[in-house]
Design an enzyme around this catalytic site. Sequence first.
Site, PDB file in Angstrom:
ATOM      1  N   SER B 192       0.854  -1.199   0.000  1.00 53.40           N
ATOM      2  CA  SER B 192       0.000   0.000   0.000  1.00 53.40           C
ATOM      3  C   SER B 192       0.886   1.243   0.000  1.00 53.40           C
ATOM      4  CB  SER B 192      -0.957  -0.096   1.198  1.00 53.40           C
ATOM      5  OG  SER B 192      -1.562   1.125   1.497  1.00 53.40           O
ATOM      6  N   ASP B 292      -8.892  -4.790  -6.030  1.00 52.52           N
ATOM      7  CA  ASP B 292      -8.428  -3.526  -5.452  1.00 52.52           C
ATOM      8  C   ASP B 292      -8.831  -2.412  -6.428  1.00 52.52           C
ATOM      9  OD1 ASP B 292      -7.031  -1.338  -4.445  1.00 52.52           O
ATOM     10  OD2 ASP B 292      -5.121  -2.396  -4.253  1.00 52.52           O
TER      11      ASP B 292
END
Lengths: 543, 348
Positions: B192, B292
């Site tokens: 991330s 995602d």
Amino acid sequence: MVPYETAAIPIANPPATSSSTTTTTTISKPPEIDGLLAGAGYKVRSSDLRHVAQRLERLETAMLNSPSQHLSLLASDAVLYNPSDLSTWVDSLLSELNQSQSLPSLPSDLSDLVSNPTALDGSWMDQQLPPPTAAIHNQQPSQLTVVEEDSGIRLVHMLMTCAEYVQRGELSLAGSLIQDMQSLLTRVNTGCGIGKVAGCFIDALSRRVFAAGGGGGIPGSAYETEILYHHFYEACPYLKFAHFTANQAILEAFDGHDCVHVVDFNLMHGLQWPALIQALALRPGGPPTLRLTGIGPPSPDGRDSLREIGLRLAELARSVNVRFAFRGVAASRLEDVKPWMLQVNPKEAVAVNSIMQLHKLLAGPGLDPAHRPAPIEAVLGWIRSLNPKIVTVVEHEADHNQPGFLDRFTESLYYYSTMFDSLDACALQPEKALAEMYIQREICNVVSCEGPARLERHEPLARWRERLGRAGFRPLHLGSNAFKQASMLLTLFSAEGYCVEENEGCLTLGWHSRPLIAASAWHALPETAAVSPDVAVVGGAVM
Amino acid sequence: MARSNEVSINESKQMVVPLNTWVLISNFKLAYNLLRRPDGTFNRHLAEFLDRKVPANANPIDGVFSFDVIVDRATNLLCRIYRPSDTDEPPNVADLEKPVKSESSSTVPVIVFFHGGSFAHSSANSAIYDTLCRRLVGLCRAVVVSVNYRRAPEHRYPCAYDDGWTVLNWVKSRAWLESTDSKVHIFLAGDSSGGNIAHHVALKAAESESGIEVLGNILLNPMFGGELRTESEKRLDGKYFVSVQDRDWYWRAFLPDGADRDHPACNPFGPKAASLEGVKFPKSLVVVAGLDLVQDWQMAYVEGLKKAGQQVKDLYLEKATIGFYLLPNNAHFHTVMDEIKKFVSSNC
């Protein structure tokens, strides 16, 4: 500036040769808890997973239906407990959301005190610490020379070897190594960092090895101890955190009671109590009648120092219109105190406050031929018989009571070097030097004393949880408000690096991710309740 | 919503991820909702209260021990170091920094790891990241250095990058991290926001005259973005734990005041970014989760690297959501771990 490390001893839970693991996981989890979530820090029974998932969905819907301002307010003001217990956590959030449609009011008593330092009379909050940069640059070398760094590491090596000799009983080898270390010390900066810590430990070892009659701590009068204690209090936040957190919990426990009685296991200068008196004075609905019973060693020179402190506190209480009574109980050891000396009235709400005292009771003899209970059990027993609303306990978060000398030595080397490191970063002179002497006395006691003389028998939170659980106490969780207040307290100290952490309802204060002290609160189940050992494990669910 | 519908929506979501993963990530999502305030501030006290942390532990657990080091006292920059241990015997306190070459004649990779949390959440001592770093040690026979970088919104761009750069320099200069060829073999990794940081630190290393060679970048679901709303963002908005709105919040919290999402920190191949052509940039392994919503930006990143002549391998996992690598209970987890192991050993 090139980045550098100031201490050769990094921060970690130290190696231990026993099979027990970290301080956080000595309680083994029941088999039905989801192992993967446990690794992530959450306790959920596998059989509960589906239920928790459904509650999470419901919580999400409830949050979506709340305006975002409301959510932020909930986050700031709701008091939340024990996030590890996911099931209870989700349910408490749901009930907070469902309850409050209007803006909740801020619990203002202590937060007012935190933001208005002048409200506290004569307490540490009036002190303004200057910015840290000057202090830090003066105290620390800008870069350790290669020679110094090597010497530092060598000293640590030698300390460990010496401790091993001591454990094996090879005192003459230990003695000559001590002499080598003392000469190596002359080549190292003993003003800070590894040199300072090594100096203390070499001194402690030498007292153990060379003292006639085997082992001796640093002698000192009760008066000297008080002075050093006071400077330790001023120089770093550990004791302030302890007092602050305990007071917060006591204040909440006394809510709704008109007659309250605090029993302080170690009054010293009564530094903890002005803040509580002030907070009680400002309580909505008016203050209760407060009794304070302070336990402390007898004064040698005919002074009655307990009474003097009591008088000062009474002055303060009078000035804020709190009805107050004080009683001093002079005892050299906590196990000499009998409950009748405290004169507890059954109608009062009682708080028992023990800041760094319980571990001293572990110095008692293990096996008594008359089969009397060990001092710690006896004292916990009579605490329970007082039926206290709350027992606040603060202890060092360390295992300095291991039977093997080398284990103890290693653990304390890590622990105290972290503590010294934290002191280096924020304290001013002369408080810092005297605070270091205070710490040095503890080190000496841990390293060079044995038997009843070794009072500093620190044990980690996990073990205190077990002990208190067996003695019939249940945890009262310290919540997010206590956490926030403690964190805010730390920002008053210019040195960043201190951190408050939440640990299953208890709060710890540490330096750079190593917890050094742990604060917890307890209450006793009524005497007739059965004491079941496995009930103690998952705190939140029991209540 | 009728009871039966609620349950079936629940069931279908949960079939995509195992139940315990769903509980873990949903809990994060909801807790994080409480922490982000609409005015852009962050409830840091509550965040620290909620974060489940673990202390460093010099006792080897499953062959890995850890200890914390202060790399820069001025900014209180802490790193947690993880090392492999062949024995159950705990290391002597002076041996924590024992030279890696004395324990292994083959090269020892040093992985500088940046935890995720969208620049605002988590720490090096968060339980989930402690677990992940320990796994990497065993997997790659590596030393892992997990950086406790400064977080937004209190510390905006470029603080996190600066901290990464400081640690990279620190790692390079540690004699004890050198392999038998007297060089430190460095990889950068992160998930991330950590993946984003790894990219920018690698870029700085390449562009500066530092001579620091990064052997490889491992980016797990790296956090990138841009002003444009991509197809994946629209399609997956709010569907799998993440929403466009929360992504926007985190960018506003991290990027400088007044910057938009085409700032090069957020959009390294966007209109405002400098070209990477000719830059001696490390090989990259980029892992993209098919559920995602940021995947279009991640694939654009991969394309951008390729167009600039850089070596990159992308691993696209169709049915993976964010955080799939946190718990070893799904096939994607094992696929990725194998790829990481291959990547490190073949580039070390």
